[in-house]
Design a protein around this motif. Sequence first.
Motif, PDB file in Angstrom:
ATOM      1  N   THR A  13       0.830  -1.205   0.000  1.00 23.05           N
ATOM      2  CA  THR A  13       0.000   0.000   0.000  1.00 23.05           C
ATOM      3  C   THR A  13       0.865   1.255   0.000  1.00 23.05           C
ATOM      4  O   THR A  13       0.591   2.207  -0.738  1.00 23.05           O
ATOM      5  CB  THR A  13      -0.952  -0.017   1.216  1.00 23.05           C
ATOM      6  N   ALA A  14       1.931   1.267   0.804  1.00 23.24           N
ATOM      7  CA  ALA A  14       2.850   2.413   0.842  1.00 23.24           C
ATOM      8  C   ALA A  14       3.522   2.623  -0.516  1.00 23.24           C
ATOM      9  O   ALA A  14       3.726   3.768  -0.948  1.00 23.24           O
ATOM     10  CB  ALA A  14       3.899   2.212   1.939  1.00 23.24           C
ATOM     11  N   MET A  15       3.844   1.527  -1.207  1.00 21.22           N
ATOM     12  CA  MET A  15       4.437   1.650  -2.547  1.00 21.22           C
ATOM     13  C   MET A  15       3.449   2.358  -3.480  1.00 21.22           C
ATOM     14  O   MET A  15       3.822   3.270  -4.221  1.00 21.22           O
ATOM     15  CB  MET A  15       4.795   0.266  -3.092  1.00 21.22           C
ATOM     16  N   TRP A  16       2.184   1.971  -3.436  1.00 18.56           N
ATOM     17  CA  TRP A  16       1.170   2.617  -4.279  1.00 18.56           C
ATOM     18  C   TRP A  16       0.929   4.066  -3.864  1.00 18.56           C
ATOM     19  O   TRP A  16       0.480   4.873  -4.673  1.00 18.56           O
ATOM     20  CB  TRP A  16      -0.137   1.827  -4.235  1.00 18.56           C
ATOM     21  N   ASN A  17       1.273   4.411  -2.629  1.00 13.26           N
ATOM     22  CA  ASN A  17       1.147   5.797  -2.169  1.00 13.26           C
ATOM     23  C   ASN A  17       2.400   6.617  -2.476  1.00 13.26           C
ATOM     24  O   ASN A  17       2.492   7.764  -2.061  1.00 13.26           O
ATOM     25  CB  ASN A  17       0.826   5.840  -0.669  1.00 13.26           C
ATOM     26  N   GLY A  18       3.344   6.052  -3.219  1.00 13.35           N
ATOM     27  CA  GLY A  18       4.482   6.826  -3.704  1.00 13.35           C
ATOM     28  C   GLY A  18       5.845   6.403  -3.201  1.00 13.35           C
ATOM     29  O   GLY A  18       6.859   6.922  -3.670  1.00 13.35           O
ATOM     30  N   ASP A  19       5.941   5.473  -2.266  1.00 12.06           N
ATOM     31  CA  ASP A  19       7.241   5.014  -1.779  1.00 12.06           C
ATOM     32  C   ASP A  19       7.739   3.911  -2.715  1.00 12.06           C
ATOM     33  O   ASP A  19       7.748   2.722  -2.386  1.00 12.06           O
ATOM     34  CB  ASP A  19       7.127   4.511  -0.340  1.00 12.06           C
ATOM     35  N   ARG A  88      -6.699  -8.738   0.944  1.00 10.61           N
ATOM     36  CA  ARG A  88      -7.220  -7.698   1.822  1.00 10.61           C
ATOM     37  C   ARG A  88      -7.951  -6.638   1.010  1.00 10.61           C
ATOM     38  O   ARG A  88      -7.504  -6.256  -0.074  1.00 10.61           O
ATOM     39  CB  ARG A  88      -6.070  -7.043   2.578  1.00 10.61           C
ATOM     40  N   PRO A  89      -9.059  -6.128   1.545  1.00 10.87           N
ATOM     41  CA  PRO A  89      -9.703  -4.979   0.915  1.00 10.87           C
ATOM     42  C   PRO A  89      -8.841  -3.725   1.125  1.00 10.87           C
ATOM     43  O   PRO A  89      -8.092  -3.627   2.099  1.00 10.87           O
ATOM     44  CB  PRO A  89     -11.029  -4.838   1.659  1.00 10.87           C
ATOM     45  N   TYR A  90      -8.964  -2.808   0.207  1.00 15.75           N
ATOM     46  CA  TYR A  90      -8.296  -1.517   0.361  1.00 15.75           C
ATOM     47  C   TYR A  90      -9.279  -0.409   0.008  1.00 15.75           C
ATOM     48  O   TYR A  90     -10.284  -0.628  -0.658  1.00 15.75           O
ATOM     49  CB  TYR A  90      -7.036  -1.413  -0.516  1.00 15.75           C
ATOM     50  N   GLY A  91      -8.968   0.760   0.475  1.00 13.27           N
ATOM     51  CA  GLY A  91      -9.750   1.934   0.126  1.00 13.27           C
ATOM     52  C   GLY A  91      -8.863   2.960  -0.538  1.00 13.27           C
ATOM     53  O   GLY A  91      -7.640   2.921  -0.421  1.00 13.27           O
ATOM     54  N   ALA A  92      -9.476   3.868  -1.266  1.00 15.68           N
ATOM     55  CA  ALA A  92      -8.761   4.966  -1.905  1.00 15.68           C
ATOM     56  C   ALA A  92      -9.640   6.205  -1.850  1.00 15.68           C
ATOM     57  O   ALA A  92     -10.864   6.110  -1.899  1.00 15.68           O
ATOM     58  CB  ALA A  92      -8.431   4.621  -3.353  1.00 15.68           C
TER      59      ALA A  92
END
Length: 133
Positions: A13-19, A88-92
């Motif tokens: 998730t952190a990778m998809w947020n730019g890391d 796992r579910p995720y939200g955006a």
Amino acid sequence: MRDFAIDLFDRWTAMWNGDLALAEEIMAPEFTLRYAQPGAVEYDDIHDRAAFTKQIEVFRAERPGLEFEVQGVPVVEMDDTRTGLIARPYGARITRPDGTAVALSGNDILRTENGQIVEVWSVSGGQGGRSFY
């Protein structure tokens, strides 16, 4: 192994947020992406870290302010070699061009071998979708 898998999903998730540096840690040198959401055909031919991080950069540039978060209860099946699955579910959250804030959801399933992601299944409604919560 459950804690490892949950941490791996958090790093995904952190990778998809730019890391994007996390790709070197969490993605296997070769992998398969299976994205079912509308407009995701460009992921079909990506099988390496460099191409994947470049595509994530493009994706994020087209959606300024997009933020992903983990949601729901993770489902983990992983052995002591860190090989298995986490789902796992995720939200955006994203703001549309008209200024409307939208909450979206999806599900990701990550298959791992020796602690690295080798295959991903991802499903969401895209920008036309809605939130589970």
